[in-house]
Motif scaffolding. Structure first.
Motif, PDB file in Angstrom:
ATOM      1  N   ILE A 368       2.108  49.279  46.095  1.00  0.00           N
ATOM      2  CA  ILE A 368       0.691  48.923  46.013  1.00  0.00           C
ATOM      3  C   ILE A 368       0.248  48.806  44.555  1.00  0.00           C
ATOM      4  N   PRO A 369      -0.212  47.623  44.148  1.00  0.00           N
ATOM      5  CA  PRO A 369      -0.641  47.468  42.757  1.00  0.00           C
ATOM      6  C   PRO A 369      -1.950  48.209  42.459  1.00  0.00           C
ATOM      7  N   ILE A 370      -1.986  48.872  41.309  1.00  0.00           N
ATOM      8  CA  ILE A 370      -3.198  49.585  40.881  1.00  0.00           C
ATOM      9  C   ILE A 370      -3.888  48.724  39.822  1.00  0.00           C
ATOM     10  N   LEU A 371      -5.139  48.344  40.085  1.00  0.00           N
ATOM     11  CA  LEU A 371      -5.861  47.488  39.145  1.00  0.00           C
ATOM     12  C   LEU A 371      -6.533  48.288  38.040  1.00  0.00           C
ATOM     13  N   GLN A 372      -6.923  49.508  38.373  1.00  0.00           N
ATOM     14  CA  GLN A 372      -7.613  50.380  37.417  1.00  0.00           C
ATOM     15  C   GLN A 372      -7.468  51.807  37.911  1.00  0.00           C
ATOM     16  N   ALA A 373      -7.551  52.769  36.999  1.00  0.00           N
ATOM     17  CA  ALA A 373      -7.547  54.177  37.406  1.00  0.00           C
ATOM     18  C   ALA A 373      -8.391  54.969  36.422  1.00  0.00           C
ATOM     19  N   ALA A 374      -8.950  56.071  36.886  1.00  0.00           N
ATOM     20  CA  ALA A 374      -9.740  56.943  36.009  1.00  0.00           C
ATOM     21  C   ALA A 374      -9.786  58.327  36.642  1.00  0.00           C
ATOM     22  N   ASP A 375     -10.142  59.329  35.832  1.00  0.00           N
ATOM     23  CA  ASP A 375     -10.230  60.660  36.426  1.00  0.00           C
ATOM     24  C   ASP A 375     -11.354  61.488  35.834  1.00  0.00           C
ATOM     25  N   SER A 376     -11.782  62.493  36.594  1.00  0.00           N
ATOM     26  CA  SER A 376     -12.706  63.514  36.102  1.00  0.00           C
ATOM     27  C   SER A 376     -12.099  64.837  36.534  1.00  0.00           C
ATOM     28  N   HIS A 377     -12.803  65.946  36.350  1.00  0.00           N
ATOM     29  CA  HIS A 377     -12.142  67.212  36.688  1.00  0.00           C
ATOM     30  C   HIS A 377     -12.011  67.471  38.185  1.00  0.00           C
ATOM     31  N   THR A 378     -12.771  66.749  39.034  1.00  0.00           N
ATOM     32  CA  THR A 378     -12.609  66.980  40.477  1.00  0.00           C
ATOM     33  C   THR A 378     -12.236  65.726  41.270  1.00  0.00           C
ATOM     34  N   THR A 379     -12.118  64.589  40.603  1.00  0.00           N
ATOM     35  CA  THR A 379     -11.868  63.342  41.327  1.00  0.00           C
ATOM     36  C   THR A 379     -10.959  62.419  40.523  1.00  0.00           C
ATOM     37  N   ILE A 380     -10.082  61.726  41.239  1.00  0.00           N
ATOM     38  CA  ILE A 380      -9.321  60.648  40.599  1.00  0.00           C
ATOM     39  C   ILE A 380      -9.591  59.378  41.379  1.00  0.00           C
ATOM     40  N   TRP A 381      -9.924  58.301  40.650  1.00  0.00           N
ATOM     41  CA  TRP A 381     -10.253  57.034  41.289  1.00  0.00           C
ATOM     42  C   TRP A 381      -9.155  56.021  41.002  1.00  0.00           C
ATOM     43  N   VAL A 382      -8.801  55.239  42.001  1.00  0.00           N
ATOM     44  CA  VAL A 382      -7.940  54.091  41.747  1.00  0.00           C
ATOM     45  C   VAL A 382      -8.543  52.868  42.432  1.00  0.00           C
ATOM     46  N   LEU A 383      -8.318  51.729  41.809  1.00  0.00           N
ATOM     47  CA  LEU A 383      -8.823  50.481  42.358  1.00  0.00           C
ATOM     48  C   LEU A 383      -7.634  49.635  42.785  1.00  0.00           C
ATOM     49  N   THR A 384      -7.704  49.117  44.014  1.00  0.00           N
ATOM     50  CA  THR A 384      -6.653  48.213  44.474  1.00  0.00           C
ATOM     51  C   THR A 384      -7.343  47.108  45.268  1.00  0.00           C
ATOM     52  N   GLU A 385      -6.551  46.210  45.877  1.00  0.00           N
ATOM     53  CA  GLU A 385      -7.204  45.166  46.660  1.00  0.00           C
ATOM     54  C   GLU A 385      -7.388  45.636  48.104  1.00  0.00           C
ATOM     55  N   ASN A 386      -8.448  45.122  48.753  1.00  0.00           N
ATOM     56  CA  ASN A 386      -8.746  45.506  50.138  1.00  0.00           C
ATOM     57  C   ASN A 386      -7.527  45.450  51.047  1.00  0.00           C
ATOM     58  N   MET A 387      -6.679  44.436  50.831  1.00  0.00           N
ATOM     59  CA  MET A 387      -5.552  44.257  51.752  1.00  0.00           C
ATOM     60  C   MET A 387      -4.569  45.438  51.710  1.00  0.00           C
ATOM     61  N   TYR A 388      -4.605  46.216  50.633  1.00  0.00           N
ATOM     62  CA  TYR A 388      -3.710  47.378  50.545  1.00  0.00           C
ATOM     63  C   TYR A 388      -4.389  48.675  50.951  1.00  0.00           C
ATOM     64  N   LEU A 389      -5.677  48.573  51.315  1.00  0.00           N
ATOM     65  CA  LEU A 389      -6.479  49.793  51.504  1.00  0.00           C
ATOM     66  C   LEU A 389      -5.856  50.779  52.500  1.00  0.00           C
ATOM     67  N   LYS A 390      -5.606  50.298  53.698  1.00  0.00           N
ATOM     68  CA  LYS A 390      -5.130  51.180  54.758  1.00  0.00           C
ATOM     69  C   LYS A 390      -3.801  51.843  54.364  1.00  0.00           C
ATOM     70  N   GLN A 391      -2.927  50.990  53.825  1.00  0.00           N
ATOM     71  CA  GLN A 391      -1.601  51.446  53.407  1.00  0.00           C
ATOM     72  C   GLN A 391      -1.718  52.490  52.284  1.00  0.00           C
ATOM     73  N   ALA A 392      -2.646  52.239  51.368  1.00  0.00           N
ATOM     74  CA  ALA A 392      -2.832  53.157  50.233  1.00  0.00           C
ATOM     75  C   ALA A 392      -3.379  54.497  50.711  1.00  0.00           C
ATOM     76  N   LEU A 393      -4.358  54.449  51.615  1.00  0.00           N
ATOM     77  CA  LEU A 393      -4.932  55.703  52.129  1.00  0.00           C
ATOM     78  C   LEU A 393      -3.856  56.518  52.822  1.00  0.00           C
ATOM     79  N   LEU A 394      -3.041  55.824  53.598  1.00  0.00           N
ATOM     80  CA  LEU A 394      -1.984  56.500  54.340  1.00  0.00           C
ATOM     81  C   LEU A 394      -0.946  57.110  53.392  1.00  0.00           C
TER      82      LEU A 394
END
Ligand code: ADP
Ligand code: MG
Length: 421
Positions: A368-394
């Motif tokens: 799954i390609p990661i378009l962007q990522a960032a973090d804070s002390h309680t959360t990490i965010w990653v951005l991908t395309e909708n088509m990978y969403l389900k697969q990424a969550l899993l």
């Protein structure tokens, strides 16, 4: 008098069969000696005759010409109908009850229609009815302004009504009943093996809700947090306790937060990524871009900047307007619509290295390609395309073993700990 506030959402009151369950929950708590305030949403979802969106469609939906004040009048009726239907069924069961509208229950708001904020709580009439032994039914999502106008509280407003009444009455619990058995480790529509999270802090759940898990409105969480009123998110058809939301100090009394690295994964789909590039080093680039967006009321999210590049996201709704601005500013940009922002949330990740690398590893392994990522002390965010969403969550859900049941084990001194088994 110990008070419990129960809130039943649109699907829970939509049909008689479900309202039978509602009445069972009311009866059970009443028989345990609690005074009960019951907040209801409008019945059902769009298409059902008295659902909020159906009422809105009677006057032209999102493009309505009806002024906001009158729109609030119309919208407030959905919850009133729902309250009356439940009231009748409670009388049929010999459970005495009184309906008090938001205003009558003392939910006083400012004068801003459609998205009013609560400014005061005066629950005198609620208390009077409770003393008489009545169940008090309050139509959710509505209040009354100081000048006497009926107002509505915005999407998810019934959660806010329930939390506000919980605060006003110093409730033992505010129980939010819904069609899932708690706040889940991921959206159950995408991750079948998701399971309810037993305990969360107010901050965790508010964060979780802001980042996409629409199971409870963040404003409701913030209200409850001000007076440390415990919230529970529970399933209509479940006999369990669901998710209990408490202050950190209470949770720490019987379990170390640190043993849980990740609490859950949430997401927002359908955002647009914008990347602006400059071939020279331009320290003003991000200032100019964000100022233009702000001046036009476009909210931006997920910002990464460097002196020659700015990446951020906007909602699908704002995409067209954002693009017009970028063109006017003669900037070089790339738009990627249809992206999903995935948030891995956990107060336990604070100060623990390696979480980001685990996330990247899980996604890379799944291709799954990661378009962007960032973090804070309680959360990490990653951005991908909708088509990978389900697969990424899993993939992330599996990597952090979130489907594992938390089990109770007796520790020394009889203190109960929850651990993953
Ligand atoms: P109600 O009508 O009872 O207010 P909502 O639709 O507002 O119910 O909220 C419940 C829904 O939230 C669930 O049906 C579920 O699909 C969705 N949801 C999204 N993410 C989560 C999550 N992490 N945990 C639980 N529910 C979630
Ligand atoms: Mg809701």
């Amino acid at each position: 008098m110990d008070v419990i506030v129960q809130k039943f959402g649109g699907t829970s009151v939509s049909e008689k069969e479900r309202r039978r369950r509602v009445i069972e929950h009311i009866r059970r708590e009443r028989e345990s000696g609690f005074a009960l305030v019951v907040v209801v949403s409008a019945m059902g979802r769009f298409g059902d005759p008295y659902a909020t969106d159906t009422l809105l469609s009677l006057v032209g939906g999102d493009r309505s010409n009806l002024p906001p004040r009158e729109k609030d009048l119309l919208l407030s009726t959905g919850e009133i109908i729902s309250a009356a239907v439940l009231a009748e069924e409670l009388w049929e069961e010999d459970i005495p009850n009184t309906i008090l509208t938001g205003g009558q229950a003392g939910i006083i708001t400012n004068d801003r229609p459609n998205n009013a904020h609560i400014v005061a709580l005066k629950p005198d009439r609620v208390k009077e009815a409770l003393v008489l032994g009545h169940v008090v039914i309050v139509p959710g999502f509505q209040g009354m302004s100081q000048s006497g106008q009926i107002t509505t509280l915005g999407r998810g407003g019934s959660d806010t009504s329930a939390a506000a009444l919980g605060v006003a009455l110093d409730a033992k619990y505010v129980d939010i009943y819904t069609d899932v058995n708690g706040v889940m480790t991921a959206d159950p529509r995408f991750v079948e093996e998701a399971r309810p999270i037993r305990e969360m802090t107010y901050t965790e759940v508010a964060n979780y809700a802001y980042l996409g898990a629409k199971v409870i409105h963040p404003r409701a969480v913030e209200l409850a947090m001000q007076k440390n009123i415990p919230l529970r998110i529970r399933g209509l058809f479940d006999d369990g306790i669901g998710t209990v939301i408490l202050p950190l100090s209470e949770i720490n009394k019987h379990r170390g937060l640190r043993e849980r690295l990740i609490t859950g994964i949430t997401h927002v789909a359908d955002v647009t990524q914008i990347v602006v590039e400059s071939d020279t080093v331009d320290y003003k680039l991000h200032l100019n871009v964000f100022k233009a967006m702000a001046d036009h009321g476009i909210s931006v999210d997920f910002i990464n900047t460097s002196p020659s590049h700015v990446a951020y996201t906007v909602s699908r709704r704002d995409t067209e307007r954002a693009e017009i601005l970028l063109k006017q500013m003669e900037l070089t940009y790339k738009l990627t619509p249809g992206c999903a922002k995935i948030s891995v949330v956990g107060a336990g990740m604070t100060g623990r290295p390696g979480v980001m690398s685990t996330i990247v590893e899980a996604l890379v392994e799944a291709g799954i390609p990661i378009l962007q990522a960032a973090d804070s002390h309680t959360t990490i965010w990653v951005l991908t395309e909708n088509m990978y969403l389900k697969q990424a969550l899993l993939a992330l859900h599996r990597k952090f073993a979130l489907a594992m049941e938390e089990t109770e084990v007796e520790e020394d001194g009889g203190i109960v700990h929850f651990i993953s088994s």
